[in-house]
Scaffold this motif. Structure first.
Motif, mmCIF file in Angstrom:
data_model
loop_
_atom_site.group_PDB
_atom_site.id
_atom_site.type_symbol
_atom_site.label_atom_id
_atom_site.label_comp_id
_atom_site.label_asym_id
_atom_site.label_seq_id
_atom_site.Cartn_x
_atom_site.Cartn_y
_atom_site.Cartn_z
ATOM 1 N N ASP A 221 -32.246 11.604 25.910
ATOM 2 C CA ASP A 221 -33.849 12.000 25.922
ATOM 3 C C ASP A 221 -35.051 11.891 24.865
ATOM 4 N N LYS A 222 -35.001 12.602 23.650
ATOM 5 C CA LYS A 222 -35.367 12.737 22.897
ATOM 6 C C LYS A 222 -36.220 11.768 22.518
ATOM 7 N N ARG A 223 -34.789 10.673 21.563
ATOM 8 C CA ARG A 223 -34.962 9.515 21.480
ATOM 9 C C ARG A 223 -35.728 8.641 21.697
ATOM 10 N N MET A 224 -35.598 8.202 23.268
ATOM 11 C CA MET A 224 -35.126 6.852 23.638
ATOM 12 C C MET A 224 -36.886 7.202 24.445
ATOM 13 N N THR A 225 -38.102 7.834 24.462
ATOM 14 C CA THR A 225 -39.262 8.304 25.481
ATOM 15 C C THR A 225 -40.066 6.837 25.658
ATOM 16 N N PHE A 226 -39.884 6.397 24.733
ATOM 17 C CA PHE A 226 -40.848 4.531 24.428
ATOM 18 C C PHE A 226 -39.785 3.595 25.585
ATOM 19 N N MET B 125 -26.229 -2.524 11.450
ATOM 20 C CA MET B 125 -27.792 -2.373 10.274
ATOM 21 C C MET B 125 -28.302 -1.063 9.539
ATOM 22 N N ARG B 126 -28.272 -1.196 8.429
ATOM 23 C CA ARG B 126 -28.691 -0.140 8.025
ATOM 24 C C ARG B 126 -30.619 0.376 7.535
ATOM 25 N N LYS B 127 -30.914 1.665 6.654
ATOM 26 C CA LYS B 127 -31.816 2.071 6.619
ATOM 27 C C LYS B 127 -32.520 0.699 5.433
ATOM 28 N N LYS B 128 -33.580 1.044 5.344
ATOM 29 C CA LYS B 128 -33.588 -0.419 4.261
ATOM 30 C C LYS B 128 -33.469 0.522 2.935
ATOM 31 N N THR B 129 -33.846 1.773 2.850
ATOM 32 C CA THR B 129 -33.475 1.910 1.646
ATOM 33 C C THR B 129 -31.702 2.451 0.923
ATOM 34 N N GLN B 130 -31.362 2.103 2.648
ATOM 35 C CA GLN B 130 -29.351 2.244 1.929
ATOM 36 C C GLN B 130 -28.988 0.831 1.488
ATOM 37 N N VAL B 131 -29.505 -0.521 1.976
ATOM 38 C CA VAL B 131 -30.039 -1.574 2.032
ATOM 39 C C VAL B 131 -29.636 -1.649 0.120
ATOM 40 N N HIS B 132 -28.293 -1.206 -0.787
ATOM 41 C CA HIS B 132 -28.452 -1.400 -1.638
ATOM 42 C C HIS B 132 -27.624 -3.034 -2.571
ATOM 43 N N VAL C 82 -24.160 2.421 20.460
ATOM 44 C CA VAL C 82 -24.303 3.603 19.736
ATOM 45 C C VAL C 82 -23.650 4.529 19.926
ATOM 46 N N ASP C 83 -22.773 5.455 18.603
ATOM 47 C CA ASP C 83 -21.556 6.133 18.711
ATOM 48 C C ASP C 83 -21.721 7.235 19.602
ATOM 49 N N CYS C 84 -21.196 7.548 20.045
ATOM 50 C CA CYS C 84 -21.291 8.650 20.965
ATOM 51 C C CYS C 84 -20.529 10.205 20.121
ATOM 52 N N SER C 85 -19.993 10.598 19.480
ATOM 53 C CA SER C 85 -19.556 11.314 18.796
ATOM 54 C C SER C 85 -21.236 11.876 18.276
ATOM 55 N N VAL C 86 -21.681 10.711 17.824
ATOM 56 C CA VAL C 86 -23.007 10.708 17.062
ATOM 57 C C VAL C 86 -24.272 11.187 17.727
ATOM 58 N N GLY C 87 -24.136 10.535 19.043
ATOM 59 C CA GLY C 87 -25.793 10.674 19.150
ATOM 60 C C GLY C 87 -26.506 9.978 19.122
ATOM 61 N N LEU C 88 -27.707 9.878 19.271
ATOM 62 C CA LEU C 88 -28.467 8.892 19.495
ATOM 63 C C LEU C 88 -29.392 9.405 17.760
ATOM 64 N N THR C 89 -29.596 8.628 16.829
ATOM 65 C CA THR C 89 -30.266 9.200 15.647
ATOM 66 C C THR C 89 -31.506 7.759 15.441
ATOM 67 N N GLU C 90 -32.551 8.427 14.654
ATOM 68 C CA GLU C 90 -33.753 7.469 14.200
ATOM 69 C C GLU C 90 -33.119 6.455 13.886
ATOM 70 N N GLN C 91 -32.597 5.731 13.913
ATOM 71 C CA GLN C 91 -32.260 4.168 13.222
ATOM 72 C C GLN C 91 -31.447 3.707 14.316
ATOM 73 N N ASP C 92 -31.010 4.232 15.260
ATOM 74 C CA ASP C 92 -31.076 3.826 17.226
ATOM 75 C C ASP C 92 -31.963 3.951 17.905
ATOM 76 N N GLN C 93 -33.143 4.400 17.120
ATOM 77 C CA GLN C 93 -34.103 4.756 17.744
ATOM 78 C C GLN C 93 -34.685 3.307 17.518
ATOM 79 N N LYS C 94 -35.200 2.860 15.801
ATOM 80 C CA LYS C 94 -36.023 2.281 15.488
ATOM 81 C C LYS C 94 -35.560 1.024 15.762
#
Length: 442
Positions: free
Chosen positions: A317-322, A237-244, A269-281
């Motif tokens: 810790d930053k992305r999954m506070t919720f 799943m990608r951001k809606k703006t990337q779903v061309h 989650v890709d460990c080599s990248v870490g959690l991203t905003e998209q993972d959070q969403k």
């Protein structure tokens, strides 16, 4: 007895997915005029005249000389579908005649000892398009003209398919109906299909380093220590703006549908990248849909030093506070590291998701809460919780009867949720809190 299986095969872009949707009377299979939209094999349950069976939609089988990156893997998936099928439907395009690729598919099909129905598709005008004799050269039986788009000839095809299916031994329920539904979600190219293959012990889904390989949601039932688990591998799943592409849009929709019918979501989650905003969403989407949540930190074999591990933990810790209640597991689909922990944590999360806490226990919990003295007030008004009970599961829902529900704010809800989690085993599941006035009947 498992439902009989019908595999729909053919070269690319002959209308296989359109035919599957027509026969299943659904729009489960992604249809697009682009070549090669279907890559993995996907399963669709249907019935005709009271006889249930499963249709397998396969990717287009191409020549062994094809330069398409996915061609060998698509071919492997189609061959696997033929192997497990009871009946094969071979689809060709009636508007172009026999092609080299059709002959390639015919060679594959002729090796099977299954009943084969040769369907000459796209004959949209049954009064004019009756020239099917040229397809006898494929050597797989009598060709029949159909139009998957308009439905011409599909009723007769279904009659013949059902007649060719093996006789049912009994009418017992599907033994996999009680399997725990687990949706595997994540951004493209984080290793979801590799994880499905590792968990199932089979090459169930195409694995490639090209983002967006999986486009349909695929179900695989596995058994781990007497627990049946239905794995659903969803398109990245990608951001809606990337779903061309339209294809990626429909894949996103299928992924959301997979969450809707899952009890547990594994966020890969890709460990080599870490959690991203998209993972959070994505985690938020799963929680909103009531899924239990397990975070699978994949590709741990690529983490080389302590600093990288610290960075990953910081992003978590930053992305999954919720959702601090969601367990995180470090694993590697490539090496098989901690795969048993993925299963064990998924089962534990599902048990919390289905758990039912006794009313007496909740009211003992409330007694301790009152003794702590923590509450909220406004002027002379003070919130008093008098009674509590669990009013739902999957996820757990707790209803508190009180004197002034309007006094409950976000901070108090968080406090109450944290105290509940300290008192009861609710790891891996979201919970819902409701507050009602003490004289409410519902």
């Amino acid at each position: 007895m498992p439902k009989p299986i019908v595999a729909v095969v053919g070269r690319p872009n002959v209308g296989k997915s359109t035919l599957v949707n027509r026969l299943a009377e659904k729009r489960d299979a992604i249809v697009h005029e682009s070549r090669g939209v279907t890559r993995d094999r996907s399963y669709h349950t249907t019935d005709w005249n009271g006889r249930e069976f499963v249709l397998i939609d396969t990717g287009g089988i191409e020549s062994l000389k094809s330069k398409d990156t996915f061609a060998p893997r698509i071919r492997e998936q189609a061959l696997a579908a033929c192997d497990e099928a009871d009946v094969i439907v071979f689809v060709v395009d009636g508007t172009v005649g026999v092609t080299d690729e059709d002959e390639e598919v015919a060679r594959v099909v002729r090796k099977s000892d299954k009943p084969v129905f040769l369907c000459v598709n796209k004959l949209d005008n049954p009064e004019k398009d009756l020239e099917t004799w040229g397809y006898y050269s494929l050597g797989v039986g009598e060709p029949r003209g159909i139009s998957a788009a308009h439905g011409h000839g599909t009723g007769d095809l279904l009659d013949d398919i059902v007649a060719a299916l093996p006789e049912p031994v009994d009418e017992a329920e599907d033994p996999d109906d009680d399997a725990l539904p687990v949706s595997i979600i994540g951004r493209p190219n984080v290793g979801k299909s590799s994880l499905v293959n590792r968990l199932s012990g089979k090459k169930r889904a195409i694995v490639s380093d090209v983002a967006g390989t999986t486009r349909d949601a695929i179900d695989t039932v596995v058994v781990w220590k007497d627990h049946k688990i239905r794995l659903v591998d969803t398109a990245g799943m990608r951001k809606k703006t990337q779903v061309h592409e339209d294809v990626e849009y429909y894949s996103l929709v299928r992924g959301l549908e997979a969450m809707d019918r899952a009890e547990v979501a594994l966020l890969v989650v890709d460990c080599s990248v870490g959690l991203t905003e998209q993972d959070q969403k994505l985690a938020g989407m799963a929680i909103d849909r009531g899924c239990a949540l397990v975070i699978v930190l994949n590709k741990w074999d690529l983490v080389e030093d302590a600093q990288q591990r610290e960075d990953i933990q910081n992003s978590l810790d930053k992305r999954m506070t919720f959702a601090t209640w969601a367990p995180a597991i470090t694993t590697s689909a490539l090496t098989g590291r901690a795969i048993d922990r993925v299963f064990a944590t998924t089962i534990k999360a599902s048990e919390a998701h289905r758990s039912q806490i006794k009313t007496s226990q909740l009211n003992d919990f409330l007694t301790g809460l009152r003794e702590s003295g923590h509450t909220v007030s406004s002027g002379k008004r003070r919130l008093r919780l008098q009674y509590a009970t669990q009013t739902g599961t999957k996820p757990p829902v707790f209803t508190f009867w009180c004197n002034a529900p309007d006094l409950v704010d976000d901070n108090f809800e968080r406090y109450l949720e944290n105290r509940l989690r300290e008192s009861f085993d609710l790891v891996g599941t979201p919970i819902r809190l409701k507050f009602r006035r003490k004289d409410d009947k519902a």
